[in-house]
Design a protein around this motif. Structure first.
Motif, short mmCIF file in Angstrom:
data_model
loop_
_atom_site.label_atom_id
_atom_site.label_comp_id
_atom_site.label_asym_id
_atom_site.label_seq_id
_atom_site.Cartn_x
_atom_site.Cartn_y
_atom_site.Cartn_z
N GLU A 1 25.61 -21.60 -6.84
CA GLU A 1 24.26 -21.04 -7.27
C GLU A 1 23.13 -21.79 -6.72
OE1 GLU A 1 21.47 -18.32 -8.48
OE2 GLU A 1 23.77 -18.16 -8.52
N PRO A 2 23.23 -23.18 -6.72
CA PRO A 2 22.03 -23.94 -6.18
C PRO A 2 22.06 -23.75 -4.56
CG PRO A 2 23.20 -25.16 -7.66
CD PRO A 2 23.94 -24.15 -7.74
N LEU A 3 23.22 -23.72 -4.02
CA LEU A 3 23.01 -23.42 -2.48
C LEU A 3 22.38 -22.27 -2.14
CD1 LEU A 3 26.77 -24.71 -1.66
CD2 LEU A 3 24.40 -25.86 -1.15
N THR A 4 22.70 -21.14 -2.90
CA THR A 4 22.13 -19.96 -2.66
C THR A 4 20.37 -20.08 -2.92
OG1 THR A 4 24.15 -18.65 -3.54
CG2 THR A 4 22.11 -17.34 -3.09
N LEU A 5 20.08 -20.55 -4.06
CA LEU A 5 18.86 -20.70 -4.19
C LEU A 5 18.11 -21.62 -3.11
CD1 LEU A 5 16.33 -20.20 -6.35
CD2 LEU A 5 16.99 -22.33 -7.40
N ALA A 6 18.63 -22.58 -2.69
CA ALA A 6 18.16 -23.39 -1.69
C ALA A 6 18.01 -22.66 -0.24
CB ALA A 6 19.19 -24.79 -1.54
N ALA A 7 18.84 -21.87 -0.12
CA ALA A 7 18.78 -21.03 1.25
C ALA A 7 17.59 -20.20 1.11
CB ALA A 7 20.08 -20.24 1.30
N LEU A 8 17.28 -19.44 -0.26
CA LEU A 8 16.31 -18.65 -0.38
C LEU A 8 14.91 -19.37 -0.32
CD1 LEU A 8 17.60 -16.59 -3.37
CD2 LEU A 8 17.56 -15.63 -0.92
#
Length: 249
Positions: free
Chosen positions: A16-23
């Protein structure tokens, strides 16, 4: 047999943090692009300001007709749920572009719900404009008559200031109305008649509001001692015998 891999709670938490970081990274890139485009637009606005002919007759630099056409074009590409946000952003961009040619000053007179009128003026002219309130509508009109800025004045507020648009303030024109269906305030300034927006004409006339001789009815906004402030869809000419004192989009 097909095996289905199920992520553990720890693995899901790491994803989840990786997805948020990408956004967030994508937003950062868009922000950088927006800043670059905004600065490029300001540079182009500077070039337009230097290239266009200076207005004659003491007119202010506003071109409501041009703004109306450009805004309509911009909103064509906006989704219905983003139209208000797009318009607000566009007006801020335009306001800062105009400020590069000299800050626009606006005087607001609204004895009833002054915050509402002030907010409407701020939305229309942007944060780059200088907005100040006036306690006297005649002072606001006198300021606009100097040609250095514009005035926003409430109607149906106990003062028939609009009658002066046919008298001592005949050099001023209405060029904007604030309010959804029926305007509660009007913007006036020394606007080039050829730069007025397309839309309803604003009339100040003696007598009732039955019609203007063109077959188009009038919509009354205010009355005082036999005089009427109204709107009409008839294409009457500002300064003509019909009592046209401007137009609103």
């Amino acid at each position: 047999m097909t095996l289905t891999l199920v992520k553990s709670p720890d693995e899901a938490a790491e994803t989840e943090p990786l997805t948020l970081a990408a956004l967030r990274h994508e937003i950062d890139l868009l922000d950088s692009e927006m800043v670059a485009l905004f600065q490029k637009r300001l540079e182009l606005a500077d070039r337009v300001g230097r290239a266009k002919d200076a207005p004659t007759g003491g007119y202010v630099k506003l071109r409501p007709d041009r703004e109306q056409a450009v805004l309509a074009h911009v909103l064509q590409g906006a989704r219905p749920d983003t139209r208000d946000a797009v318009e607000a952003l566009w007006r801020e961009v335009v306001g800062h572009g105009l400020a590069r040619q000299g800050q626009l000053s606006v005087r607001v007179w609204a004895p009833v719900e002054p915050a509402r009128a002030f907010d409407a003026a701020r939305l229309r002219f942007g944060r780059a404009a200088e907005l100040k309130t006036e306690r006297d509508p005649q002072a606001a009109l006198a300021f606009a008559a100097e040609g250095k800025g514009v005035a926003v004045l409430a109607i149906n507020a106990g003062d028939p200031w609009w009658m002066g648009l046919r008298r001592e303030w005949a050099a001023l024109s209405v060029f904007e109305g604030f309010g959804r269906d029926i305007p509660t305030s009007l913007a006036v300034g020394r606007i080039d008649p050829g730069a007025l927006p397309r839309g309803d004409r604003v009339l100040v006339t003696a007598g009732g509001d039955a019609g203007d001789g063109s077959g188009a009815g009038r919509r009354g906004l205010d009355t005082h001692h036999g005089w009427t402030l109204s709107l009409t869809s008839a294409p009457v000419v500002p300064g003509g015998p019909e009592g046209c004192v401007g137009a609103i989009a």
